[in-house]
Write a protein that holds these residues in place. Structure first.
Motif, short mmCIF file in Angstrom:
data_model
loop_
_atom_site.label_atom_id
_atom_site.label_comp_id
_atom_site.label_asym_id
_atom_site.label_seq_id
_atom_site.Cartn_x
_atom_site.Cartn_y
_atom_site.Cartn_z
N MET A 1 8.98 13.44 2.64
CA MET A 1 9.29 13.40 1.21
C MET A 1 9.70 14.79 0.72
O MET A 1 8.93 15.46 0.03
N ASP B 1 15.84 16.83 -7.90
CA ASP B 1 14.50 17.10 -8.41
C ASP B 1 14.44 18.49 -9.04
O ASP B 1 13.93 18.67 -10.15
N ARG C 1 1.77 9.45 8.08
CA ARG C 1 1.46 8.48 7.04
C ARG C 1 0.42 7.46 7.53
O ARG C 1 -0.53 7.12 6.81
N CYS D 1 6.49 13.35 -10.30
CA CYS D 1 6.74 12.02 -9.73
C CYS D 1 6.63 12.03 -8.21
O CYS D 1 6.16 11.06 -7.60
N LEU D 2 7.05 13.11 -7.57
CA LEU D 2 6.93 13.22 -6.12
C LEU D 2 5.46 13.40 -5.73
O LEU D 2 5.00 12.84 -4.71
N ARG E 1 2.94 12.15 -7.26
CA ARG E 1 2.31 10.83 -7.37
C ARG E 1 2.63 9.96 -6.15
O ARG E 1 1.78 9.21 -5.66
N ARG E 2 3.87 10.05 -5.67
CA ARG E 2 4.23 9.31 -4.45
C ARG E 2 3.42 9.80 -3.26
O ARG E 2 3.01 9.01 -2.39
N CYS E 3 3.21 11.08 -3.21
CA CYS E 3 2.38 11.66 -2.14
C CYS E 3 0.96 11.11 -2.22
O CYS E 3 0.37 10.70 -1.22
N ASP F 1 -0.06 8.38 -3.32
CA ASP F 1 -0.13 6.97 -2.97
C ASP F 1 -0.33 6.73 -1.48
O ASP F 1 -0.74 5.63 -1.07
#
Length: 279
Positions: free
Chosen positions: A128, A134, A212, A236-237, A239-241, A243
């Motif tokens: 990511m 970004d 992952r 936002c990145l 938050r993806r991390c 998850d």
């Protein structure tokens, strides 16, 4: 200055600051000496910071094999530090590029991680990266700053690969471009091993699918903290991390850039100390 010997014989240095239970701190850069972290805005009042100088940086020795600068190879040094400290499990805090090292360590040694704090960590290890879009989106949040006009052109050129890094756009990394930020940025060149930085993320450094999968089973609690003004990672990145982990919380520090402990030390310390206090 305490030291230990890595598995390949390289002498590694670390620095102790503060009081309380140990918190192992992995610096970013990549491959910047841990001095730039200071006392993490006063977090040393709550924990004993164990700041590792990665091989070839700060007070640590240059290894015989430059290939050992690669992120996945550095995992062995983190494990050597844990064993040297005599810790069965350890709390780990990592900043920026150090976040990928911490994630690779947690994937390989999940039982050794008591908690993981990822501070402004671009999750390269998860596949990511922060994109040019970004970074430009974050940069546009600073349009009212007096330095913006001179910085945005060179910044765009650097992101497009048509220009070199230019100190004129360093302010994008800080929530406030004040004397403290200028002094902090001034140390970057002397504290960074550029040769090692080039190797850090070289082919083979990351294995996103395997990482992952491993982290999806990590039992330790995870804090993913991003600055609201940071472009790498943007909130936002981050938050993806978060998850990816089963027990993670994503937190956004208002008005902060890539070095949140400088931008608002009180907010940063209060939030990180509260997380560590729950672990």
């Amino acid at each position: 200055m305490p030291t230990l010997t890595a598995n390949d014989g390289t002498r590694l240095a670390y620095h102790l600051r503060g009081d309380g239970p140990p918190l192992v701190v992995l610096p970013g850069g990549p491959m910047r000496a841990s001095a730039y972290l200071g006392d993490l805005g006063g977090l040393s009042a709550h924990r004993t910071l164990v700041l590792l100088d990665l091989r070839g940086t700060g007070d640590s020795a240059v290894p015989a094999d430059p290939a050992t600068y690669r992120c996945d190879r550095l995992v062995d040094d983190v494990e050597a530090l844990r064993a040297h400290l005599g810790l069965e499990r350890m709390d780990v805090l990592a900043h920026s590029a150090g976040g990928s090292l911490a994630m690779r360590y947690a994937a390989r040694y999940p039982a050794r991680v008591a908690s993981l704090s990822l501070i402004a960590a671009t999750p390269w290890a998860l596949g990511m990266p922060a994109t040019a879009e970004d970074r430009l989106a974050a940069a546009r949040l600073r349009e009212d700053e007096p330095w913006y006009g001179a910085a945005i052109g060179p910044f765009r050129a650097w992101l497009a690969g048509t220009g070199d890094f230019d100190p004129v756009f360093a302010p994008f990394s800080y929530g406030r471009w004040d004397d403290a930020a200028r002094s902090h940025f001034a140390g970057d060149e002397a504290e960074t091993n550029d040769e090692a930085a080039d190797v850090y993320g070289s082919p083979g450094a990351y294995d996103p699918p395997a990482t992952r999968a491993a982290l999806a089973g990590l039992a330790a609690p995870v804090l993913v903290l991003a600055g609201a003004l940071d472009g790498g990672p943007r909130p936002c990145l981050a938050r993806r991390c978060a998850d990816v982990f089963p027990r993670a919380e994503a937190v956004v520090q208002p008005g902060a850039g890539h070095y949140p402990w400088l931008d608002d030390p009180r907010w940063f310390v209060r939030r990180v100390a509260a997380f560590l206090g729950q672990c």
